[in-house]
Every structure is written in C-alpha cells, then in structure tokens.
Enzyme design. Sequence first.
Site, PDB file in Angstrom:
ATOM      1  N   ASN A  37      45.104  43.389   7.516  1.00  0.00           N
ATOM      2  CA  ASN A  37      43.824  43.216   8.192  1.00  0.00           C
ATOM      3  C   ASN A  37      43.628  41.753   8.572  1.00  0.00           C
ATOM      4  OD1 ASN A  37      43.166  44.022   5.194  1.00  0.00           O
ATOM      5  ND2 ASN A  37      41.300  42.986   5.749  1.00  0.00           N
ATOM      6  N   ASP A  38      42.540  41.130   8.221  1.00  0.00           N
ATOM      7  CA  ASP A  38      42.122  39.862   8.836  1.00  0.00           C
ATOM      8  C   ASP A  38      43.188  38.755   8.933  1.00  0.00           C
ATOM      9  OD1 ASP A  38      39.997  41.353   7.965  1.00  0.00           O
ATOM     10  OD2 ASP A  38      39.080  39.759   6.797  1.00  0.00           O
ATOM     11  N   PHE A  97      41.056  37.755  -1.102  1.00  0.00           N
ATOM     12  CA  PHE A  97      40.398  38.129   0.143  1.00  0.00           C
ATOM     13  C   PHE A  97      40.500  36.984   1.152  1.00  0.00           C
ATOM     14  CE2 PHE A  97      37.311  41.860  -0.887  1.00  0.00           C
ATOM     15  CZ  PHE A  97      38.338  42.572  -1.477  1.00  0.00           C
ATOM     16  N   SER A  98      39.838  37.184   2.285  1.00  0.00           N
ATOM     17  CA  SER A  98      40.050  36.287   3.421  1.00  0.00           C
ATOM     18  C   SER A  98      39.610  34.854   3.180  1.00  0.00           C
ATOM     19  CB  SER A  98      39.302  36.822   4.636  1.00  0.00           C
ATOM     20  OG  SER A  98      40.009  37.901   5.144  1.00  0.00           O
ATOM     21  N   GLU A 227      30.579  39.231   7.458  1.00  0.00           N
ATOM     22  CA  GLU A 227      31.918  38.838   7.008  1.00  0.00           C
ATOM     23  C   GLU A 227      32.502  37.786   7.951  1.00  0.00           C
ATOM     24  OE1 GLU A 227      33.734  42.584   4.774  1.00  0.00           O
ATOM     25  OE2 GLU A 227      33.720  42.931   6.917  1.00  0.00           O
TER      26      GLU A 227
HETATM   27  C1  FRU Z   1      36.953  41.856   6.629  1.00  0.00           C
HETATM   28  C2  FRU Z   1      37.067  41.838   5.119  1.00  0.00           C
HETATM   29  C3  FRU Z   1      36.659  40.486   4.551  1.00  0.00           C
HETATM   30  C4  FRU Z   1      37.391  40.462   3.247  1.00  0.00           C
HETATM   31  C5  FRU Z   1      38.677  41.152   3.586  1.00  0.00           C
HETATM   32  C6  FRU Z   1      39.263  41.963   2.475  1.00  0.00           C
HETATM   33  O1  FRU Z   1      37.788  42.802   7.211  1.00  0.00           O
HETATM   34  O2  FRU Z   1      36.311  42.881   4.536  1.00  0.00           O
HETATM   35  O3  FRU Z   1      35.275  40.292   4.428  1.00  0.00           O
HETATM   36  O4  FRU Z   1      37.598  39.176   2.762  1.00  0.00           O
HETATM   37  O5  FRU Z   1      38.412  41.983   4.694  1.00  0.00           O
HETATM   38  O6  FRU Z   1      40.507  42.477   2.839  1.00  0.00           O
END
Ligand code: FRU
Length: 460
Positions: A37-38, A97-98, A227
């Site tokens: 993801n991010d 996380f991000s 986020e």
């Molecule tokens: C956004 C999010 C962030 C978080 C991450 C976790 O997609 O939910 O807020 O840090 O992904 O994977």
Amino acid sequence: MSEMLEKARKYEDEQGKQIKAEDRPAFHVSPYVGWMNDPNGFSYYRGEYHLFYQYHPYDTYWNSMHWGHVVSKDLLHWEYLPAALAPDEDYDKIGCFSGSAVEEDGKLYLYYTGVNYTVENPEDINLCLDEQFVSAQMMITSEDGMQFDNIKDKKTVIPVIQNSQIGDARHTRDPKVWKEEDGWYMVLGSTIEDRKGRLLFFKSTDKEHWDYVNSVSKGEEFGWMWECPDYFEVNGKQIIIFSPMGILKDGKADENQAICMQVSFDKKNCRMELPDTYQFLDYGLDLYAPQSTVDAQGRRILMAWLRMPQPVDGKWQGMMSIPRVVEVKNGKIYFRVHPNIQNVYTKKIDSPKEASDAGYRLRFSLQDGEEVNVGGYRIFRQGKKICTDRSTLYTAFPQFRTEFATPELADGFDLEVYVDQNLIEVFVNEGEAVISNAVYQLGNEIKVQGNVSVAIETLE
Ligand code: FRU
C-alpha cells in the site's frame, strides 16, 4: 539483523524472483511479492530516489506491515532492494505503518508509526482485536540508505499520546517530516473521537525531541480520520494533502480518498486554516495516500498508491502511480506527468500491438461527445468534463466504482494517457485533472468515435 527482517528477506528473495518482469507492470512500481500500500520515505538521497512502501510480502492482502524498498536514478527504472523495516519490536509489533524520510549530514532518517496491540488476538497475533491498539511515532537512522539496523537503531520519538485533547492514542499516525528555516516540522494524521479528522503539528530542533504545537480540523463531512498528511509550498502557495477516511459516503468500496487544498499556514504557531473546498488528487478514485518529495531539479513531485481489487496471477497486489509534478496554476493544483517519464515515449507506432514492454502513451484531444476506447477502457468527453468507464473490464468486482468524471474543466481538452497492463493514467490539460484506474485484462485495440486523431507512442 532482526529475525523478522531476516525471515521477510529470505521469503521475498525466494518468491519475488519467481515473478517474471513481463508479469509485472512495466513502468509502475509493484511489490516485490505480496501486498503493497502507501508510498513511504520518498526521498532523493545521495543521487538516487528512494521509495519505501507499506509491504506484506507473505500474502496478497494487508497484514503485519513491513517497509519494502526500491531505488531509482531516473524515476523510471526501479531496482528492488531487500525489505528495510520489519515489525519486530514491542512498540511496532502490529506493524511499521507509514512515514517519511529526511536527510541531514549524509544520513537518512526514517520516521514511521509503530503500532502495538494492547490485547493479543488469539487467532492471529498480527491482527488486532476490536481496535485495541496504540500508536507511537518512531525514527530509525541509516548511514547509507541501504542498511537499517532494526535492532539497534529504532527509537520512539513521540510516545503514545495519552491526552485526548491533543491526539488519539490509537489513530495518530503517518509522520511527514520537513525542514524549515527555524527547524524541523512534523505533521501527523489523527481523529477527534473517531468523528472528525484532524492534523497535529510538532516541531523539533534535533529531529529527535518533538514538541506539540497546534492542530487543525474541519467538519464531519471531511471524514472521521485523516491519514497520510503532507505539507509543502509550490509556486508561492501553501498546500496540504491528506487522505480522509470516509469522505465519500455512498457505501461503495473506497470511501477513503486523497484530497488537496491551498491553505494558509502560519509557521510560528503552526496555525493552519483550511478552506471549505478541496480537489481530489485523482478523479479515478483508486489513488490513495500520496507522498511528495523534491526531485533533483527542485520540483515538488509525488507518488501514490493505486488500489487494486484483486492480485495479479495470485502473486502481487497494489501499484504506485507515475511520479507527478505538483504545480499551482490558475488557482488550481495541477499534477502533471514527471518529465523523466514524459520524455521517453518518443517512438511513434500504429498500434498498441507494436508497443514495447514499457506500455505506451496516447495523445489526443476530444470534442464534446467524442470517445477513445482503449482495449475496453472508455475515455470520453461530456460537455466540459472528461469521463472514463472501465465497467467491461471490472465485471468481476461489482462493489467497485467503474465510472469516473473530472470536474468541469477550463479550456482545451488535451489528453495524455499512459497505458500499462494493469493501470491507465489519464492526464488532462497538463495535469489540470487526472483520472487513474486499475484495469484487468485490457485489450490491445484502440477504437475511436468522432473525428479524433490519436498519436500512439512507446519507448525506443
Ligand atoms: C493508509 C494507511 C495509513 C497507515 C498505513 C498502514 O493507507 O492506513 O494511515 O499508516 O496505511 O498500512
């Protein structure tokens, strides 16, 4: 090296190299294996672009977040490096996380959110039970941007926020750090009682000790949790980007969307005023969690996660957008294709069948009512809007959105469309609006309705 990082690296090494280059998107970053993801830690460091990403190598769904790592000299060719972070400590055992990256004195500093559960889930220790988790902000330094000592070098820089007046103990995350004349700034995404999103601002003089300074929020119609915030200035304008959860309320997949707006930000006291209107970063509504940095030429650029409903070949899921340049023109925020990508599509071809592995680009202008159909993906103009429709390519995913439209556009309907096997990015009027959509089983025929002349270009 920590056990978890070693295990992740061994796994990705065995599995990732089994994915053939032709089974990946040609010029979009995808996870080495498993789930992405991010974008995280996007930075230009020692002559190379570093891009980290939220990564679960073991499956094609979200779980136990690691940070994957790619580097590039030109933003076009990316090289996979071993995973950089693994959730191997008490304070980040649900996931790393991000977060973001900055450089000082030749060192790379990564900031991220360490998430820890307060009650163990007997079914899966990597998944948390009934939202019983807390979040702290972490930092890890690297001497060379390649080695990340997950055992020695992780530090908590902002512990779990216990004062609910300031922030939420659970939902406070995604540190974006940047430098101003008077020191270092951090913005975090957070919520007020799971009702309204808010942003928290911190300052530091040494990158390690952070003082809370201020926050900003808006009405509930702006979503319940914000986020991945990002703040910067371009063309003398102050811009905030963030990804509110629940900003769309139509019950379809992806009610969370990335938005941007011009703001007024007083750096002394971190007072931010948000306007009542916003732009979607991308009207394809698949794009999320963008992150920006400054490129070698000083341009503000960003990349973002493109959400996909299903893995490709059961092996990988999620992609990054093409890097985009952010500008403010005519009172609007523009996102145009980075010139490093734009400049290489120089070989004219007659049909997509002649395209190189790197996919192809289409350029054309549309009059009202005209349409170009790219292998089943419709791009058409309706009045002053550009619209797309992927419904014939998305019959397997009824809960996902299939029809999209830009807002009414100013003038000129010049399109530049980048076509990769699982992602189409439609840039209108040099980035006045963008529609990016994931696609499956794209055909390679182009059909035109109206008097449209389409240039097809690929790499030499
Ligand atoms: C956004 C999010 C962030 C978080 C991450 C976790 O997609 O939910 O807020 O840090 O992904 O994977």
